[in-house]
Design a protein around this motif. Structure first.
Motif, PDB file in Angstrom:
ATOM      1  N   GLN A 104       0.834  -1.207   0.000  1.00 14.85           N
ATOM      2  CA  GLN A 104       0.000   0.000   0.000  1.00 14.85           C
ATOM      3  C   GLN A 104       0.869   1.257   0.000  1.00 14.85           C
ATOM      4  O   GLN A 104       0.596   2.199  -0.754  1.00 14.85           O
ATOM      5  CB  GLN A 104      -0.928   0.004   1.221  1.00 14.85           C
ATOM      6  N   ALA A 107       2.556   1.622  -3.435  1.00 19.59           N
ATOM      7  CA  ALA A 107       1.581   2.052  -4.451  1.00 19.59           C
ATOM      8  C   ALA A 107       1.214   3.514  -4.275  1.00 19.59           C
ATOM      9  O   ALA A 107       1.113   4.263  -5.254  1.00 19.59           O
ATOM     10  CB  ALA A 107       0.338   1.174  -4.389  1.00 19.59           C
ATOM     11  N   SER A 108       1.034   3.934  -3.044  1.00 24.45           N
ATOM     12  CA  SER A 108       0.701   5.331  -2.765  1.00 24.45           C
ATOM     13  C   SER A 108       1.832   6.263  -3.198  1.00 24.45           C
ATOM     14  O   SER A 108       1.595   7.295  -3.829  1.00 24.45           O
ATOM     15  CB  SER A 108       0.418   5.508  -1.272  1.00 24.45           C
ATOM     16  N   ALA A 110       4.174   5.612  -5.468  1.00 20.32           N
ATOM     17  CA  ALA A 110       4.267   5.579  -6.935  1.00 20.32           C
ATOM     18  C   ALA A 110       3.164   6.429  -7.554  1.00 20.32           C
ATOM     19  O   ALA A 110       3.411   7.193  -8.499  1.00 20.32           O
ATOM     20  CB  ALA A 110       4.172   4.137  -7.430  1.00 20.32           C
ATOM     21  N   ARG A 111       1.962   6.311  -7.032  1.00 22.73           N
ATOM     22  CA  ARG A 111       0.826   7.083  -7.554  1.00 22.73           C
ATOM     23  C   ARG A 111       1.080   8.583  -7.389  1.00 22.73           C
ATOM     24  O   ARG A 111       0.862   9.366  -8.306  1.00 22.73           O
ATOM     25  CB  ARG A 111      -0.443   6.650  -6.825  1.00 22.73           C
ATOM     26  N   GLN A 112       1.583   8.986  -6.220  1.00 23.56           N
ATOM     27  CA  GLN A 112       1.833  10.405  -5.963  1.00 23.56           C
ATOM     28  C   GLN A 112       2.941  10.950  -6.856  1.00 23.56           C
ATOM     29  O   GLN A 112       2.806  12.036  -7.420  1.00 23.56           O
ATOM     30  CB  GLN A 112       2.194  10.631  -4.490  1.00 23.56           C
ATOM     31  N   THR A 114       3.942   9.821  -9.740  1.00 27.18           N
ATOM     32  CA  THR A 114       3.454   9.859 -11.122  1.00 27.18           C
ATOM     33  C   THR A 114       2.538  11.060 -11.318  1.00 27.18           C
ATOM     34  O   THR A 114       2.649  11.776 -12.317  1.00 27.18           O
ATOM     35  CB  THR A 114       2.710   8.558 -11.469  1.00 27.18           C
ATOM     36  N   SER A 115       1.662  11.274 -10.364  1.00 26.25           N
ATOM     37  CA  SER A 115       0.744  12.411 -10.428  1.00 26.25           C
ATOM     38  C   SER A 115       1.524  13.723 -10.460  1.00 26.25           C
ATOM     39  O   SER A 115       1.219  14.626 -11.246  1.00 26.25           O
ATOM     40  CB  SER A 115      -0.206  12.379  -9.232  1.00 26.25           C
TER      41      SER A 115
END
Length: 142
Positions: A104, A107-108, A110-112, A114-115
């Motif tokens: 988790q 993923a968080s 990586a998501r941030q 990328t964003s």
């Protein structure tokens, strides 16, 4: 070797010959420089995010190894199957919790990242369109 001003003059003449609107080539070149800077910044943000994800994954692995090491040191077969099974089940649950939390967090992160990297490009694209719009003027030579 020809200097940049002769290329710029050729572009201006070519655009004028075609009846294209007059462009401020210097402004366009500056905009392209800003575009490249934004791409570089976006790439740095993405790379930092990847490093952060790798660090989090390493931390998860280390936590799992510490937990396994602790269990191995403290493990003493109790002789009763159901008590041994309970210890093994507790260990498996702890390892699963560590893995899920790590996934988790990774993923968080990586998501941030990328964003953040995408937002840099989006913001620059908006600025670039505004700069382009401001640099285009009707051709008055016709």
């Amino acid at each position: 070797m020809t200097d940049n001003s002769s290329y710029i003059d050729m572009l201006r003449k070519f655009g004028g010959d075609l009846g294209l609107p007059k462009l401020n080539v210097d402004e366009l070149l500056q905009a392209q420089k800003k575009n490249l800077e934004a791409l570089g910044k976006s790439a740095r943000v993405a790379a930092e995010g990847a490093q952060s994800v790798a660090q989090k994954q390493r931390e998860v692995l280390e936590a799992g190894l510490r937990e396994a090491s602790t269990l191995a040191r403290e493990y003493k077969p109790l002789g009763k199957v159901h008590e041994n099974l309970a210890l093994q089940t507790e260990f498996a649950r702890k390892m699963f919790d560590i893995a899920v939390k790590g996934a988790q967090d990774s993923a968080s992160t990586a998501r941030q990242s990328t964003s953040d990297a995408v937002k840099i490009i989006q913001d620059r694209m908006k600025e670039s369109f505004e700069e382009f719009r401001a640099s285009v003027r009707p051709n008055k030579s016709a």
